[in-house]
Enzyme design. Structure first.
Site, PDB file in Angstrom:
ATOM      1  N   GLY A   8       0.828  -1.277  -0.025  1.00  0.00           N
ATOM      2  CA  GLY A   8       0.179  -0.061  -0.163  1.00  0.00           C
ATOM      3  C   GLY A   8       0.773   1.209   0.163  1.00  0.00           C
ATOM      4  N   SER A 140      -2.850   0.500  14.380  1.00  0.00           N
ATOM      5  CA  SER A 140      -3.870   1.686  14.456  1.00  0.00           C
ATOM      6  C   SER A 140      -4.366   1.882  15.967  1.00  0.00           C
ATOM      7  CB  SER A 140      -5.196   1.522  13.651  1.00  0.00           C
ATOM      8  OG  SER A 140      -6.066   2.609  13.934  1.00  0.00           O
ATOM      9  N   TYR A 153     -12.392  -3.236  11.666  1.00  0.00           N
ATOM     10  CA  TYR A 153     -11.190  -2.637  11.448  1.00  0.00           C
ATOM     11  C   TYR A 153     -10.169  -2.919  12.916  1.00  0.00           C
ATOM     12  CZ  TYR A 153      -7.631   1.038  10.319  1.00  0.00           C
ATOM     13  OH  TYR A 153      -6.373   1.627   9.534  1.00  0.00           O
ATOM     14  N   ALA A 155     -10.712  -5.355  15.026  1.00  0.00           N
ATOM     15  CA  ALA A 155     -10.391  -6.599  15.095  1.00  0.00           C
ATOM     16  C   ALA A 155      -9.209  -6.900  14.271  1.00  0.00           C
ATOM     17  CB  ALA A 155     -11.602  -7.502  14.454  1.00  0.00           C
ATOM     18  N   ILE A 186      -4.491  10.898  11.384  1.00  0.00           N
ATOM     19  CA  ILE A 186      -3.552  11.095  10.495  1.00  0.00           C
ATOM     20  C   ILE A 186      -4.085  11.939   9.116  1.00  0.00           C
ATOM     21  CG2 ILE A 186      -1.288  10.526   9.270  1.00  0.00           C
ATOM     22  CD1 ILE A 186      -0.984  10.220  12.216  1.00  0.00           C
TER      23      ILE A 186
END
Length: 242
Positions: A8, A140, A153, A155, A186
């Site tokens: 990514g 995160s 997300y 999890a 961010i």
């Protein structure tokens, strides 16, 4: 030669990580799924800093496509290896769990967590053989604290953090370190639709972070300076949650 692969890597945090690693002297492999123009922009930014970058498109959530792409890269670079891996690829699909459909659950876990397994497993053997490696997982705040509307997300990122701690213990004797960074809010495409004016009030520093601030932390963890740091999670959140 030791290369760094950033999944990514075409935009946002991934792009900043690519540039930061290039400044550390790494030739960088920019992984992306479909946005070739953005990936080319990242490559140009790396080269503008005097670094070297190449593009490697593949779907990190697909085991076969991951293996095929990485096998082809290794065949083309028989004397090199990917010594640093930054598992950054990720998506969000936020909704309250009571309304969450199966696809919203599975797609987020596939892209955020399965990709960690597929890519890391494929590259780990050479790191162990060479007795040097750096694995940095972009988790995160959601994976530490949990956030309402992000059960999927949270999890995925929570699983990544737990996997980081477990894998670090498996590979430490071979001089492979495994760490995670956990960004808070961010300024990226992923946070563009969030109510920034309200959320910034929750942050003690009263601002969102920049992708470059995450990139600096990743570059440190990828360096020899971090050789005795493993199994850790560095929060990058302006004091929002520690």
């Amino acid at each position: 030669m030791k290369y760094a692969l950033v999944t990514g890597g075409s935009r946002g945090i991934g792009r900043a990580v690519c540039v930061a690693l290039a400044k550390e002297g790494y030739p960088v492999i920019v992984n992306y799924l479909s946005n070739e123009n953005a990936a080319l922009e990242t490559k140009q930014m790396v080269e503008a800093e005097g670094g070297k970058a190449e593009l490697l498109p593949f779907d990190v959530s697909d085991k076969d496509k991951t293996d095929t792409a990485l096998d082809a890269w290794q065949e083309a670079h028989p004397d090199d290896y990917i010594a640093t891996l930054v598992n950054n690829a990720g998506i969000r699909n936020d909704t309250a769990m009571v309304f969450m459909d199966d696809d919203a659950w599975h797609n987020v876990l596939h892209t955020n967590l399965d990709s960690f397994f597929y890519v890391t497993r494929r590259l780990l053997k050479l790191m162990l053989t060479k007795r040097w490696g750096r694995i940095i997982n972009v988790a995160s705040l959601s994976g530490i604290k949990g956030l309402a509307g992000q059960v999927n997300y949270s999890a995925a990122k929570g699983g990544m953090i737990a996997a980081t701690k477990a894998l670090a213990q498996e590979v430490a004797q071979r001089k492979v370190t495994v760490n995670a960074v956990a960004p808070g809010f961010i300024d990226t495409d992923m946070t563009a639709e969030l109510p920034k004016d309200e959320l910034v009030k929750l942050v003690p520093m009263r601002r969102f972070g920049t992708p470059e601030e995450v990139g600096h932390a990743v570059a440190f963890l990828a360096s020899d300076k971090a050789s005795y740091i493993t199994g850790n999670v560095i929060s990058i959140n302006g004091g929002l949650y520690t």
